[in-house]
Write a protein that holds these residues in place. Structure first.
Motif, mmCIF file in Angstrom:
data_model
loop_
_atom_site.group_PDB
_atom_site.id
_atom_site.type_symbol
_atom_site.label_atom_id
_atom_site.label_comp_id
_atom_site.label_asym_id
_atom_site.label_seq_id
_atom_site.Cartn_x
_atom_site.Cartn_y
_atom_site.Cartn_z
ATOM 1 N N TYR A 234 0.821 -1.206 0.000
ATOM 2 C CA TYR A 234 0.000 0.000 0.000
ATOM 3 C C TYR A 234 0.857 1.259 0.000
ATOM 4 O O TYR A 234 0.502 2.261 -0.626
ATOM 5 C CB TYR A 234 -0.952 -0.024 1.196
ATOM 6 C CG TYR A 234 -1.925 -1.183 1.123
ATOM 7 C CD1 TYR A 234 -2.983 -1.163 0.217
ATOM 8 C CD2 TYR A 234 -1.758 -2.303 1.920
ATOM 9 C CE1 TYR A 234 -3.859 -2.230 0.117
ATOM 10 C CE2 TYR A 234 -2.632 -3.386 1.829
ATOM 11 C CZ TYR A 234 -3.682 -3.339 0.929
ATOM 12 O OH TYR A 234 -4.546 -4.401 0.823
ATOM 13 N N ILE A 237 2.288 1.608 -3.771
ATOM 14 C CA ILE A 237 1.272 2.021 -4.750
ATOM 15 C C ILE A 237 0.833 3.445 -4.448
ATOM 16 O O ILE A 237 0.545 4.234 -5.357
ATOM 17 C CB ILE A 237 0.062 1.038 -4.773
ATOM 18 C CG1 ILE A 237 -0.841 1.323 -5.988
ATOM 19 C CG2 ILE A 237 -0.757 1.133 -3.498
ATOM 20 C CD1 ILE A 237 -0.214 1.053 -7.312
ATOM 21 N N SER A 238 0.806 3.831 -3.167
ATOM 22 C CA SER A 238 0.479 5.205 -2.795
ATOM 23 C C SER A 238 1.530 6.174 -3.332
ATOM 24 O O SER A 238 1.207 7.233 -3.889
ATOM 25 C CB SER A 238 0.382 5.328 -1.271
ATOM 26 O OG SER A 238 0.196 6.677 -0.883
ATOM 27 N N ILE A 241 1.053 6.497 -7.175
ATOM 28 C CA ILE A 241 -0.092 7.324 -7.548
ATOM 29 C C ILE A 241 0.192 8.797 -7.258
ATOM 30 O O ILE A 241 -0.098 9.684 -8.073
ATOM 31 C CB ILE A 241 -1.355 6.856 -6.792
ATOM 32 C CG1 ILE A 241 -1.764 5.441 -7.237
ATOM 33 C CG2 ILE A 241 -2.505 7.843 -6.984
ATOM 34 C CD1 ILE A 241 -2.062 5.294 -8.698
ATOM 35 N N PHE A 268 -3.039 -5.280 -11.647
ATOM 36 C CA PHE A 268 -3.401 -4.422 -10.523
ATOM 37 C C PHE A 268 -2.885 -3.008 -10.773
ATOM 38 O O PHE A 268 -3.598 -2.006 -10.560
ATOM 39 C CB PHE A 268 -2.812 -4.970 -9.219
ATOM 40 C CG PHE A 268 -2.876 -4.016 -8.065
ATOM 41 C CD1 PHE A 268 -4.055 -3.822 -7.368
ATOM 42 C CD2 PHE A 268 -1.755 -3.292 -7.677
ATOM 43 C CE1 PHE A 268 -4.113 -2.924 -6.307
ATOM 44 C CE2 PHE A 268 -1.799 -2.401 -6.622
ATOM 45 C CZ PHE A 268 -2.991 -2.219 -5.930
ATOM 46 N N ILE A 269 -1.641 -2.890 -11.241
ATOM 47 C CA ILE A 269 -1.060 -1.576 -11.535
ATOM 48 C C ILE A 269 -1.866 -0.887 -12.638
ATOM 49 O O ILE A 269 -2.188 0.303 -12.550
ATOM 50 C CB ILE A 269 0.413 -1.716 -11.954
ATOM 51 C CG1 ILE A 269 1.230 -2.393 -10.849
ATOM 52 C CG2 ILE A 269 1.008 -0.351 -12.280
ATOM 53 C CD1 ILE A 269 2.650 -2.760 -11.263
ATOM 54 N N ARG A 271 -4.973 -1.311 -13.488
ATOM 55 C CA ARG A 271 -6.289 -0.871 -12.992
ATOM 56 C C ARG A 271 -6.175 0.461 -12.259
ATOM 57 O O ARG A 271 -7.026 1.342 -12.391
ATOM 58 C CB ARG A 271 -6.891 -1.929 -12.069
ATOM 59 C CG ARG A 271 -7.602 -3.056 -12.782
ATOM 60 C CD ARG A 271 -8.467 -3.863 -11.826
ATOM 61 N NE ARG A 271 -7.669 -4.564 -10.849
ATOM 62 C CZ ARG A 271 -7.188 -5.791 -11.011
ATOM 63 N NH1 ARG A 271 -7.420 -6.441 -12.139
ATOM 64 N NH2 ARG A 271 -6.480 -6.379 -10.069
ATOM 65 N N ARG A 272 -5.112 0.601 -11.446
ATOM 66 C CA ARG A 272 -4.913 1.847 -10.705
ATOM 67 C C ARG A 272 -4.687 3.019 -11.664
ATOM 68 O O ARG A 272 -5.122 4.145 -11.395
ATOM 69 C CB ARG A 272 -3.722 1.710 -9.759
ATOM 70 C CG ARG A 272 -3.914 0.688 -8.654
ATOM 71 C CD ARG A 272 -5.078 1.028 -7.752
ATOM 72 N NE ARG A 272 -4.942 2.375 -7.194
ATOM 73 C CZ ARG A 272 -5.877 2.983 -6.474
ATOM 74 N NH1 ARG A 272 -7.013 2.374 -6.239
ATOM 75 N NH2 ARG A 272 -5.673 4.196 -6.005
ATOM 76 N N ILE A 275 -8.063 4.255 -13.009
ATOM 77 C CA ILE A 275 -8.765 5.066 -12.008
ATOM 78 C C ILE A 275 -8.147 6.464 -11.925
ATOM 79 O O ILE A 275 -8.846 7.480 -11.920
ATOM 80 C CB ILE A 275 -8.711 4.377 -10.626
ATOM 81 C CG1 ILE A 275 -9.450 3.045 -10.674
ATOM 82 C CG2 ILE A 275 -9.311 5.278 -9.549
ATOM 83 C CD1 ILE A 275 -9.194 2.149 -9.477
ATOM 84 N N LEU A 276 -6.805 6.510 -11.872
ATOM 85 C CA LEU A 276 -6.115 7.792 -11.751
ATOM 86 C C LEU A 276 -6.398 8.694 -12.950
ATOM 87 O O LEU A 276 -6.554 9.914 -12.798
ATOM 88 C CB LEU A 276 -4.612 7.561 -11.614
ATOM 89 C CG LEU A 276 -3.750 8.811 -11.479
ATOM 90 C CD1 LEU A 276 -2.618 8.585 -10.493
ATOM 91 C CD2 LEU A 276 -3.192 9.270 -12.818
ATOM 92 N N GLU A 279 -9.732 10.188 -12.130
ATOM 93 C CA GLU A 279 -9.811 10.898 -10.845
ATOM 94 C C GLU A 279 -8.920 12.135 -10.813
ATOM 95 O O GLU A 279 -9.313 13.178 -10.283
ATOM 96 C CB GLU A 279 -9.408 9.953 -9.708
ATOM 97 C CG GLU A 279 -9.413 10.606 -8.330
ATOM 98 C CD GLU A 279 -9.028 9.643 -7.230
ATOM 99 O OE1 GLU A 279 -8.709 10.119 -6.125
ATOM 100 O OE2 GLU A 279 -9.042 8.418 -7.465
#
Length: 418
Positions: A234, A237-238, A241, A268-269, A271-272, A275-276, A279
């Motif tokens: 976490y 990945i934080s 982002i 997984f990367i 998908r993030r 979203i970014l 967002e």
């Protein structure tokens, strides 16, 4: 060289497995299938260290069939076909594929025919929802079993069982004085728990008093810096982002490299990034979402390791794009209004009127069809009366959204304060 503790104490029978009693307890569906020798293809879905690999080995052992194993991390279509060819010469074979969610469509398709013909019985293990990660044709031929995270009671039982039964640990005097740190760091992962216990027990030759302080000290020195299911997962990945959000492509590719080197799931990367793109960039650069979505599709087809190039391209593009969270803020504001005011009635003039009765009740009366007016626009109210004039979307301070702001101001004048 002595195998790791987790391997030495791996259960050899269903009776030895700690946890998952909903699947393997007396009278449970999976246990009955094993006892009746009637196992079909299976996908085990659950967090790391919950027994997916162990159950696959036990099933093969109790059915007395040939057992082949592949990891989707480093196996491709060629390796799958080689195993299938070997299985053709066996009476019955189980093919276990760890991290099956990492297989792309062509790799999964290579399995499908052999599963359909019964050449192999497939057992796949995944930490990701198979509904999203396994193609529908293959998924329809498998029974999905969900494995639950091990409870604190399960983990403590496993600790005592291991200390009592492992030959190497039995030679030492081990006292479990405190277990909170072991439980917390393991995060429900039995393999991680046993690996940490072994590290702690190796701090002394004879007597070992296991305390939280000792465990924390050992963990900080020995436990890997990147754990796909733990805190580092976490944190990194934080950082990834936030580096993109902060428009720093150099930091973005560094944290991307950390995740890839640590074995993070490339999907997984991806998908993030999708979203970014919406967002944090949104309408400041609408192409960002298109590229991020194309990246997800490409990564899903290509897989590791080539997908690192695609992910790098996308991460650099997103980091170098103008930023706006206006759409993100708009939906949050709108959802807050829904929660505050509940189900406000739809204005009559924009209601659907498919029946005569609805028309008699003035559904749709007075609606102005925008395309019948100049500039394809007619000023009318679209929000419920109680929210009339409420502005949820505030265009960001960037060239693209300034164009949108000016366009909306031209249409709505002062109504929304654009």
């Amino acid at each position: 060289m002595m195998p790791p503790l987790a391997e030495r104490v791996r259960p050899r029978a269903l009776e030895d497995v700690v946890g998952q009693q909903h699947l393997i307890g007396p009278g449970s569906i999976l246990r009955r299938s094993v006892e009746n020798q009637s196992i079909g293809s299976i996908i085990f879905w659950g967090p790391p260290g919950t027994g997916k690999t162990t159950l696959a080995h036990i099933i093969a052992s109790q059915l007395s069939v040939s057992f082949f194993s592949l990891s989707a991390v480093n196996a491709g279509v060629k390796e799958v076909r080689e195993v299938i060819e070997k299985a053709r010469h066996e009476y019955r074979s189980i093919l276990f594929i760890d991290e099956i969610h990492r297989f792309n469509k062509s790799q999964q398709d290579a399995l499908l025919h052999a599963v359909e013909k019964g050449t192999i019985t497939l057992i796949g293990a995944t930490t990701e929802n198979p509904s999203f990660e396994v193609n529908s044709a293959l998924l329809s031929r498998c029974q999905v079993y969900v494995l639950k995270p091990l409870t604190e009671a399960d983990l403590i039982q496993l600790l005592h069982k291991t200390i009592k039964e492992d030959e190497a640990l039995k030679k030492k005097k081990i006292v479990l004085k405190e277990t909170d740190a072991l439980i917390q760091i393991s995060g429900g992962d039995a393999r991680k728990l046993l690996n940490l216990l072994e590290l702690v027990c190796n701090t002394a030759k004879q007597k070992v008093e296991v305390t939280d302080a000792l465990v924390m000290d050992v963990a900080q020195k020995k436990v890997a810096l990147y754990d796909k299911s733990g805190e580092q997962h976490y944190d990194i990945i934080s950082a990834f982002i936030k580096s993109i959000r902060g428009s720093d492509p150099n930091a973005a590719v560094y944290w991307l490299a950390r995740m890839i080197e640590g074995g993070e799931d490339v999907k997984f990367i991806a998908r993030r990034l999708v979203i970014l793109a919406s967002e944090d960039i949104g309408n400041a650069n609408p192409n960002a979402l298109l590229l991020a979505n194309a990246t997800f599709e490409a990564v899903n087809k290509i897989g590791h390791p080539e997908s690192r190039i695609i992910l790098s391209q996308c991460a650099v593009y997103l980091a170098a794009s103008p930023k706006s969270n206006a759409s993100y803020m708009a939906i949050n504001e709108a959802m807050s209004a829904v929660q505050q005011y509940g189900d406000l009635p739809v204005p009559l003039h924009i209601r659907n009127a498919p029946t005569r009765l609805m028309k008699q009740l003035n559904y749709g009366k007075g609606y102005q069809y925008a395309h019948s007016y100049d500039n394809n626009f007619s000023e009318q109210e679209y929000l419920p009366e109680k929210l009339a004039g409420t502005k949820f979307y505030e265009p960001g301070d960037n060239p693209r959204e300034m164009e949108l702001r000016n366009y909306l101001k031209k249409l709505w004048k002062e109504k929304y304060g654009y």
